[in-house]
Design an enzyme around this catalytic site. Sequence first.
Site, PDB file in Angstrom:
ATOM      1  N   TYR A  58     -64.597-105.727  73.189  1.00  0.00           N
ATOM      2  CA  TYR A  58     -63.981-105.591  71.933  1.00  0.00           C
ATOM      3  C   TYR A  58     -62.768-104.661  71.972  1.00  0.00           C
ATOM      4  CZ  TYR A  58     -67.489-108.440  69.544  1.00  0.00           C
ATOM      5  OH  TYR A  58     -68.095-109.177  69.037  1.00  0.00           O
ATOM      6  N   PRO A 212     -69.610-115.679  59.930  1.00  0.00           N
ATOM      7  CA  PRO A 212     -70.336-116.501  58.897  1.00  0.00           C
ATOM      8  C   PRO A 212     -69.117-116.985  57.698  1.00  0.00           C
ATOM      9  CG  PRO A 212     -70.557-114.116  58.373  1.00  0.00           C
ATOM     10  CD  PRO A 212     -69.881-114.175  59.557  1.00  0.00           C
ATOM     11  N   LYS A 221     -59.900-117.954  49.534  1.00  0.00           N
ATOM     12  CA  LYS A 221     -58.747-117.896  49.373  1.00  0.00           C
ATOM     13  C   LYS A 221     -58.107-119.102  50.178  1.00  0.00           C
ATOM     14  CE  LYS A 221     -58.942-114.262  52.138  1.00  0.00           C
ATOM     15  NZ  LYS A 221     -58.369-112.950  52.843  1.00  0.00           N
TER      16      LYS A 221
END
Length: 353
Positions: A58, A212, A221
Amino acid sequence: MEYRYLGRSGLKVSVLTMGTMTFGGPEKIGNTSRADAARQVDMCLDAGINLYDTANVYNAGVSEEILGEVLAENGRRQKALVATKVRFKMGEGPNEIGLSRHHIIDQCKQSLKRLKTDVIDLYQVHEWDGMTPIEETMEALDTLVRHGHVRYIGCSNYSGWHIMKALASADQRHNARFVSQQIHYSLHSRDAEYELVPISQDQGLGMLIWSPLAGGLLSGKYRRDSGPDSGRHVGGFREPPVYDWDKLYTIIDEIVAIAEARGVSGAQVALSWLLGRPGVTSVIIGGRNEKQFADNIAAADLELSNDERARLDAVSRPPLLYPYWHQSFTAQDRLSSVDLDLIGPYAEEFKRG
């Protein structure tokens, strides 16, 4: 906050896990600064969240570094369990990738240093490596456990046969066994129910769920006629892939309808649905800001009704693949409870057919 055992281990983890991929990341994923990371971690600790997930890959190690710095302060590390991962390319050399003994042990040392800790609570192999013998991978992980550098091990993004091959190798050699798998699972993508969910239940693996909300697509949205001005998919992020936008919007319509009736966000509805699925241990939440984190954390207190779950199941259910549709025709008298978690909901449909 509710806590569940991580697989067959004696370790209890919160039903929500804090994901840290945004720590120090590019703008399209979410560039969380160190100061913002500290505030978000404190929000999660205050809510009772005890598992914090990262990976060496990451943001080229920056996520681990920021998490390590934040947890090292103010006694936070004593309240937190740290999970990280290994597998992907971490340098230009030919051995700085994969799940060889060399790469696993070297990267564990690097992760411990970046995380400013003596032990990693959950060390996960991040992806399958078909070029390294599984025996070598499992023995390397076992070495880390026996030497006290790692407490538990898990896998991520493995297929069903990959998991069974790894567990068979560990059992045969009395090596440490996976206690968990981290997988993609959501109302938009229920593929895991074919093999990965049953394997988790049968083999005693905890399930940690990444993305998820399908990269934000299930937040409410994104609608048929309008969408947000920003977001991972708008920025070209490809996970998860969307093969049927019409079905996705049908799922979103149901999420929004339930959310509006309950006075909560779409994200909370989608997360709550997951928390009630068989085998799910913890759902990994993230956010670009504290408002998103606060909203996601509230999902732990939302309990959907049976009717609401049935509505969400109906619009999101995937087709029953072979051999499962054949088993539903011919093996109904010999199916276990794990089998029925997958096949049972289709029984009436096939009777009508």
